[in-house]
Scaffold this motif. Sequence first.
Motif, PDB file in Angstrom:
ATOM      1  N   ARG A  10       0.832  -1.204   0.000  1.00 57.17           N
ATOM      2  CA  ARG A  10       0.000   0.000   0.000  1.00 57.17           C
ATOM      3  C   ARG A  10       0.868   1.255   0.000  1.00 57.17           C
ATOM      4  O   ARG A  10       0.576   2.225  -0.698  1.00 57.17           O
ATOM      5  CB  ARG A  10      -0.946  -0.002   1.212  1.00 57.17           C
ATOM      6  CG  ARG A  10      -2.134  -0.956   1.060  1.00 57.17           C
ATOM      7  CD  ARG A  10      -3.184  -0.647   2.104  1.00 57.17           C
ATOM      8  NE  ARG A  10      -2.714  -0.900   3.456  1.00 57.17           N
ATOM      9  CZ  ARG A  10      -2.848  -2.062   4.075  1.00 57.17           C
ATOM     10  NH1 ARG A  10      -3.424  -3.086   3.468  1.00 57.17           N
ATOM     11  NH2 ARG A  10      -2.409  -2.220   5.316  1.00 57.17           N
ATOM     12  N   ASP A  11       1.941   1.233   0.801  1.00 58.51           N
ATOM     13  CA  ASP A  11       2.853   2.375   0.830  1.00 58.51           C
ATOM     14  C   ASP A  11       3.493   2.589  -0.545  1.00 58.51           C
ATOM     15  O   ASP A  11       3.629   3.726  -1.008  1.00 58.51           O
ATOM     16  CB  ASP A  11       3.949   2.160   1.871  1.00 58.51           C
ATOM     17  CG  ASP A  11       3.424   2.311   3.291  1.00 58.51           C
ATOM     18  OD1 ASP A  11       2.319   2.874   3.448  1.00 58.51           O
ATOM     19  OD2 ASP A  11       4.114   1.860   4.224  1.00 58.51           O
ATOM     20  N   ALA A  12       3.889   1.486  -1.175  1.00 62.87           N
ATOM     21  CA  ALA A  12       4.521   1.578  -2.488  1.00 62.87           C
ATOM     22  C   ALA A  12       3.558   2.168  -3.518  1.00 62.87           C
ATOM     23  O   ALA A  12       3.941   3.004  -4.342  1.00 62.87           O
ATOM     24  CB  ALA A  12       4.994   0.196  -2.942  1.00 62.87           C
ATOM     25  N   GLU A  13       2.300   1.742  -3.457  1.00 61.03           N
ATOM     26  CA  GLU A  13       1.313   2.264  -4.404  1.00 61.03           C
ATOM     27  C   GLU A  13       1.029   3.740  -4.136  1.00 61.03           C
ATOM     28  O   GLU A  13       0.867   4.532  -5.076  1.00 61.03           O
ATOM     29  CB  GLU A  13       0.025   1.445  -4.333  1.00 61.03           C
ATOM     30  CG  GLU A  13      -1.071   1.895  -5.291  1.00 61.03           C
ATOM     31  CD  GLU A  13      -0.648   1.892  -6.744  1.00 61.03           C
ATOM     32  OE1 GLU A  13      -1.251   2.642  -7.538  1.00 61.03           O
ATOM     33  OE2 GLU A  13       0.289   1.143  -7.099  1.00 61.03           O
ATOM     34  N   ARG A  14       0.966   4.123  -2.869  1.00 60.00           N
ATOM     35  CA  ARG A  14       0.767   5.537  -2.540  1.00 60.00           C
ATOM     36  C   ARG A  14       1.918   6.379  -3.084  1.00 60.00           C
ATOM     37  O   ARG A  14       1.706   7.462  -3.630  1.00 60.00           O
ATOM     38  CB  ARG A  14       0.632   5.724  -1.022  1.00 60.00           C
ATOM     39  CG  ARG A  14      -0.767   5.445  -0.490  1.00 60.00           C
ATOM     40  CD  ARG A  14      -0.929   6.016   0.908  1.00 60.00           C
ATOM     41  NE  ARG A  14      -0.043   5.371   1.863  1.00 60.00           N
ATOM     42  CZ  ARG A  14      -0.366   4.294   2.581  1.00 60.00           C
ATOM     43  NH1 ARG A  14      -1.564   3.754   2.439  1.00 60.00           N
ATOM     44  NH2 ARG A  14       0.492   3.777   3.434  1.00 60.00           N
ATOM     45  N   ASN A  15       3.153   5.867  -2.905  1.00 57.47           N
ATOM     46  CA  ASN A  15       4.316   6.583  -3.422  1.00 57.47           C
ATOM     47  C   ASN A  15       4.273   6.683  -4.945  1.00 57.47           C
ATOM     48  O   ASN A  15       4.609   7.722  -5.524  1.00 57.47           O
ATOM     49  CB  ASN A  15       5.610   5.892  -2.982  1.00 57.47           C
ATOM     50  CG  ASN A  15       5.964   6.190  -1.540  1.00 57.47           C
ATOM     51  OD1 ASN A  15       5.551   7.208  -0.993  1.00 57.47           O
ATOM     52  ND2 ASN A  15       6.718   5.305  -0.921  1.00 57.47           N
ATOM     53  N   ARG A  16       3.853   5.605  -5.576  1.00 62.11           N
ATOM     54  CA  ARG A  16       3.754   5.609  -7.039  1.00 62.11           C
ATOM     55  C   ARG A  16       2.759   6.670  -7.511  1.00 62.11           C
ATOM     56  O   ARG A  16       3.048   7.434  -8.436  1.00 62.11           O
ATOM     57  CB  ARG A  16       3.341   4.224  -7.552  1.00 62.11           C
ATOM     58  CG  ARG A  16       3.281   4.117  -9.078  1.00 62.11           C
ATOM     59  CD  ARG A  16       2.902   2.705  -9.505  1.00 62.11           C
ATOM     60  NE  ARG A  16       2.953   2.569 -10.944  1.00 62.11           N
ATOM     61  CZ  ARG A  16       1.977   2.919 -11.772  1.00 62.11           C
ATOM     62  NH1 ARG A  16       0.860   3.445 -11.274  1.00 62.11           N
ATOM     63  NH2 ARG A  16       2.093   2.757 -13.076  1.00 62.11           N
TER      64      ARG A  16
END
Length: 215
Positions: A10-16
């Motif tokens: 989820r963090d990775a997708e938010r950063n993306r």
Amino acid sequence: MDKPCRGLRRDAERNRQRVLAAARELFAVKGMEATLNDVARHANVGVGTVYRRFATKEELVEALFEDGIDQIAEIAECALQHENSWQGLVWFVEQLCELTATDRGLREIAYSKAYGGYRVQCARTRITPPIAKLVQRARDDGYLRADIESTDMPIISMLAGTVSEWAGHVEPELWRRYVGLMLEGMRHCEHQDPLPVAALGHSQMDEAMQGADGG
């Protein structure tokens, strides 16, 4: 055991999404001259965060292009919901031209040989059917000139972008004047002379867009 992994995803997708949003804002103003480092600064994230999401600028451009095509397709589908076919077509043309007039990055991606290439055919597959339906519907209802084709739409959009590129620093809304003039010229009237040159076919449009010099 799965919860930490899901949290990381989820963090990775938010950063993306944060990087994509920052890139879209930055490219809209500066065009494709902006670098991944510029994007990182605009997103207020570390450069490593950007490179983990997008290893190259080409990958970032690809994602932005796909988002832009999805947006155009959604506008076309929404325009088809208008009960009046002319009003639906006018709304679509105005929305499409606003995108290319106000988003320098999207304009350069869509109309540049350097960034277009093979994406042109993919984009045509995604957006041609709803645009063709919009045009055909307005033509069948007697609102649109018989010699207007769906391939005219991206060229009209490009013209709006050119006006914005040339005079936007003087009058940001000037492109609307010329879109209005073009829309009036697209209306069907009795005893109209045919246009002097036929619209490009789809293969010609692909060839022209792949060979454009860009913004």
